[in-house]
Design a protein around this motif. Structure first.
Motif, PDB file in Angstrom:
ATOM      1  N   TYR A   4       0.853  -1.185   0.000  1.00 55.66           N
ATOM      2  CA  TYR A   4       0.000   0.000   0.000  1.00 55.66           C
ATOM      3  C   TYR A   4       0.891   1.238   0.000  1.00 55.66           C
ATOM      4  O   TYR A   4       1.800   1.340   0.836  1.00 55.66           O
ATOM      5  N   PRO A   5       0.658   2.184  -0.892  1.00 60.21           N
ATOM      6  CA  PRO A   5       1.434   3.433  -0.871  1.00 60.21           C
ATOM      7  C   PRO A   5       1.112   4.235   0.390  1.00 60.21           C
ATOM      8  O   PRO A   5      -0.049   4.309   0.808  1.00 60.21           O
ATOM      9  N   SER A   6       2.124   4.822   1.004  1.00 62.98           N
ATOM     10  CA  SER A   6       1.901   5.602   2.220  1.00 62.98           C
ATOM     11  C   SER A   6       0.959   6.773   1.973  1.00 62.98           C
ATOM     12  O   SER A   6       0.203   7.166   2.860  1.00 62.98           O
ATOM     13  N   THR A   7       0.952   7.309   0.762  1.00 62.45           N
ATOM     14  CA  THR A   7       0.076   8.446   0.457  1.00 62.45           C
ATOM     15  C   THR A   7      -1.400   8.044   0.452  1.00 62.45           C
ATOM     16  O   THR A   7      -2.272   8.889   0.613  1.00 62.45           O
ATOM     17  N   GLN A  11      -6.848   7.313   3.088  1.00 66.92           N
ATOM     18  CA  GLN A  11      -8.063   6.983   2.342  1.00 66.92           C
ATOM     19  C   GLN A  11      -8.410   5.499   2.434  1.00 66.92           C
ATOM     20  O   GLN A  11      -9.576   5.125   2.347  1.00 66.92           O
ATOM     21  N   ASN A  12      -7.413   4.639   2.593  1.00 68.71           N
ATOM     22  CA  ASN A  12      -7.628   3.197   2.573  1.00 68.71           C
ATOM     23  C   ASN A  12      -7.321   2.517   3.901  1.00 68.71           C
ATOM     24  O   ASN A  12      -7.038   1.320   3.936  1.00 68.71           O
ATOM     25  N   LEU A  13      -7.387   3.264   4.991  1.00 73.02           N
ATOM     26  CA  LEU A  13      -6.963   2.713   6.276  1.00 73.02           C
ATOM     27  C   LEU A  13      -7.727   1.446   6.630  1.00 73.02           C
ATOM     28  O   LEU A  13      -7.140   0.469   7.092  1.00 73.02           O
ATOM     29  N   GLY A  14      -9.034   1.420   6.415  1.00 72.41           N
ATOM     30  CA  GLY A  14      -9.815   0.230   6.727  1.00 72.41           C
ATOM     31  C   GLY A  14      -9.339  -0.982   5.949  1.00 72.41           C
ATOM     32  O   GLY A  14      -9.220  -2.085   6.507  1.00 72.41           O
ATOM     33  N   ASP A  15      -9.067  -0.792   4.663  1.00 74.36           N
ATOM     34  CA  ASP A  15      -8.575  -1.892   3.827  1.00 74.36           C
ATOM     35  C   ASP A  15      -7.201  -2.364   4.289  1.00 74.36           C
ATOM     36  O   ASP A  15      -6.928  -3.566   4.327  1.00 74.36           O
ATOM     37  N   VAL A  16      -6.338  -1.408   4.628  1.00 77.74           N
ATOM     38  CA  VAL A  16      -4.984  -1.752   5.071  1.00 77.74           C
ATOM     39  C   VAL A  16      -5.046  -2.536   6.375  1.00 77.74           C
ATOM     40  O   VAL A  16      -4.390  -3.569   6.524  1.00 77.74           O
ATOM     41  N   LEU A  17      -5.841  -2.070   7.331  1.00 75.90           N
ATOM     42  CA  LEU A  17      -5.953  -2.771   8.614  1.00 75.90           C
ATOM     43  C   LEU A  17      -6.566  -4.151   8.441  1.00 75.90           C
ATOM     44  O   LEU A  17      -6.134  -5.116   9.089  1.00 75.90           O
ATOM     45  N   ALA A  18      -7.557  -4.267   7.576  1.00 79.89           N
ATOM     46  CA  ALA A  18      -8.163  -5.579   7.318  1.00 79.89           C
ATOM     47  C   ALA A  18      -7.134  -6.537   6.725  1.00 79.89           C
ATOM     48  O   ALA A  18      -7.054  -7.704   7.133  1.00 79.89           O
TER      49      ALA A  18
END
Length: 78
Positions: A4-7, A11-18
């Motif tokens: 996942y790009p840090s930028t 916007q995608n925190l939920g997806d990243v945490l999942a």
């Protein structure tokens, strides 16, 4: 490992945490992996549960103080 790009984290925190709850994910900067995000369970399974502690000098266990005093005395003898 999913990247996942840090930028895009905000916007995608939920997806990243999942994703990180399933397996470690890489956080990239400038298309290069820079960080790894993983669940605490995965971290402890990989690195163990580190029981090291930091104490203020006045709160240190007597055993630790004695070890430090012995080491300091050795340094003085050298």
């Amino acid at each position: 490992m999913k990247h996942y790009p840090s930028t895009d984290l905000k916007q995608n925190l939920g997806d990243v945490l999942a994703a990180a709850s399933q397996r470690p994910v890489a956080i990239t900067r400038h298309n290069r992996p820079r960080y790894v995000l993983m669940s605490i369970e995965a971290y402890e399974a990989r690195f163990g549960n580190d029981s090291r502690r930091v104490y203020a000098a006045e709160d240190a266990p007597l055993q630790h103080v004695e070890m430090l005093e012995e080491y300091a005395a050795e340094l003085d003898r050298d």
